[in-house]
Design an enzyme around this catalytic site. Structure first.
Site, PDB file in Angstrom:
ATOM      1  N   ASP A   3      -1.659   7.771 -15.982  1.00 55.12           N
ATOM      2  CA  ASP A   3      -2.480   7.527 -14.766  1.00 55.12           C
ATOM      3  C   ASP A   3      -2.111   8.617 -13.688  1.00 55.12           C
ATOM      4  O   ASP A   3      -1.075   9.145 -13.769  1.00 55.12           O
ATOM      5  CB  ASP A   3      -2.650   6.249 -14.233  1.00 55.12           C
ATOM      6  CG  ASP A   3      -1.307   5.501 -14.080  1.00 55.12           C
ATOM      7  OD1 ASP A   3      -0.410   6.077 -14.032  1.00 55.12           O
ATOM      8  OD2 ASP A   3      -1.262   4.235 -14.192  1.00 55.12           O
ATOM      9  N   ASN A  62       0.007  -8.416 -10.272  1.00 50.15           N
ATOM     10  CA  ASN A  62      -1.066  -9.164 -11.071  1.00 50.15           C
ATOM     11  C   ASN A  62      -1.468  -8.816 -12.384  1.00 50.15           C
ATOM     12  O   ASN A  62      -2.577  -9.130 -12.904  1.00 50.15           O
ATOM     13  CB  ASN A  62      -2.283  -8.561  -9.964  1.00 50.15           C
ATOM     14  CG  ASN A  62      -2.538  -6.972 -10.222  1.00 50.15           C
ATOM     15  OD1 ASN A  62      -1.993  -6.271 -11.055  1.00 50.15           O
ATOM     16  ND2 ASN A  62      -3.404  -6.629  -9.286  1.00 50.15           N
ATOM     17  N   HIS A  74      -1.476  -6.076 -14.075  1.00 51.31           N
ATOM     18  CA  HIS A  74      -2.481  -4.740 -14.580  1.00 51.31           C
ATOM     19  C   HIS A  74      -1.111  -3.935 -15.555  1.00 51.31           C
ATOM     20  O   HIS A  74      -0.005  -4.013 -15.313  1.00 51.31           O
ATOM     21  CB  HIS A  74      -2.737  -3.933 -13.372  1.00 51.31           C
ATOM     22  CG  HIS A  74      -1.894  -3.265 -12.378  1.00 51.31           C
ATOM     23  ND1 HIS A  74      -1.584  -3.595 -11.185  1.00 51.31           N
ATOM     24  CD2 HIS A  74      -0.762  -2.385 -12.720  1.00 51.31           C
ATOM     25  CE1 HIS A  74      -0.649  -2.687 -10.630  1.00 51.31           C
ATOM     26  NE2 HIS A  74      -0.196  -1.932 -11.863  1.00 51.31           N
ATOM     27  N   GLU A 132      -6.726  -3.066 -13.287  1.00 50.31           N
ATOM     28  CA  GLU A 132      -6.547  -3.939 -12.251  1.00 50.31           C
ATOM     29  C   GLU A 132      -7.582  -5.293 -13.242  1.00 50.31           C
ATOM     30  O   GLU A 132      -8.089  -5.013 -13.914  1.00 50.31           O
ATOM     31  CB  GLU A 132      -7.111  -3.933 -11.005  1.00 50.31           C
ATOM     32  CG  GLU A 132      -6.658  -2.591 -10.292  1.00 50.31           C
ATOM     33  CD  GLU A 132      -5.195  -2.978  -9.648  1.00 50.31           C
ATOM     34  OE1 GLU A 132      -4.458  -3.892 -10.190  1.00 50.31           O
ATOM     35  OE2 GLU A 132      -4.698  -2.162  -8.898  1.00 50.31           O
TER      36      GLU A 132
END
Length: 253
Positions: A67, A136, A138, A143
């Site tokens: 990313d 979380n 990810h 996400e």
């Protein structure tokens, strides 16, 4: 899925580096998927040390990073382009033409995602994908609630991710709100996957990835369905895992 639990962050990096080095020794022209952030730094340091000490050869290796922030120029010290050069690429003999990251400055993010997917396919796909995991759950910048079928795409970062990443910036206001990321589908198409996690703040995410339902609300849970995935954890990140998990070998080091 298999799990390796180590007694320290440094040994987590060592175990991960051994797997990556083994991949390169077995297939010198391997295609590696790479991650950024503080978690894989010890792995990169170990791989660079092996390159310098015994000549681990990266000259035929191709890399694709997961990313990049949208709107972040490669020369910006907060960019993942800069991160990879600083922590890894400048310490090994990889060829610049074999290094690929998403272009966060692309005018057309959809076109950039398609271009990136075609590049990966042209190189024969990813042999070994390295992942971290967010608080979380990810992976990449996928996400919660991002569709499992997504390929490289634009993502809006959750507030939790923004706050977690703000430690790399002067304050949270400077953290970009969007990124371009490999999608879950792209990650799942890799031949082999290793996921690294350290610290007590990752324990809940690790538990969801290993023991929770497979759901887009915990993106890393999809790895339960991958044919060859290893989780390499320090003791704190593994703190919530049960002592034994049916069908999941656990090795403690």
């Amino acid at each position: 899925m298999r799990i390796i639990i180590t007694d320290s962050y440094e040994n987590m990096g060592l175990e991960a580096a051994n797997i990556v080095a083994g991949q390169i020794y077995l297939k010198p022209d391997s295609v590696l998927g790479l991650a950024t952030g503080s978690t894989p730094v010890s792995m990169y340091q170990r791989l660079a040390a092996v390159h310098k000490s015994v000549g681990l050869d990266f000259s035929e290796v191709t890399t694709f990073n997961l990313d990049e922030y949208i709107g972040m120029a490669p020369e910006n010290p907060q960019s993942y382009h800069y991160f990879m050069q600083e922590y890894f690429f400048r310490h090994i003999n990889i060829r610049p033409e074999n290094v690929f990251l998403p272009d966060g400055m692309a005018d057309d993010v959809v076109a950039e995602g398609n271009r990136y997917e075609k590049l990966i396919a042209a190189k024969g796909g990813i042999d070994l994908q390295v992942l971290g995991i967010g608080q979380n759950a990810h992976i990449g910048f996928n996400e919660p609630d991002v569709k499992f079928a997504a390929t490289t795409h634009k993502v809006e970062l959750d507030e939790e991710t923004i706050q977690a990443n703000s430690r790399f910036f002067k304050n949270s206001d400077e953290v970009p709100r969007y990124a371009i990321s490999m999608g879950i589908k792209t990650i799942m198409m890799a031949e082999h996957v290793i996921l690294l996690a350290n610290g007590r703040n990752k324990a809940e995410a690790v538990y969801k990835a290993v023991c929770g339902d497979v759901t887009p609300e915990a993106p890393a849970s999809i790895l339960q369905l991958h044919r060859d995935v290893a989780l390499i954890l320090d003791r704190e990140a593994a703190a919530l895992l049960p002592a034994s998990i049916p069908g999941v070998p656990i090795r403690r080091k």
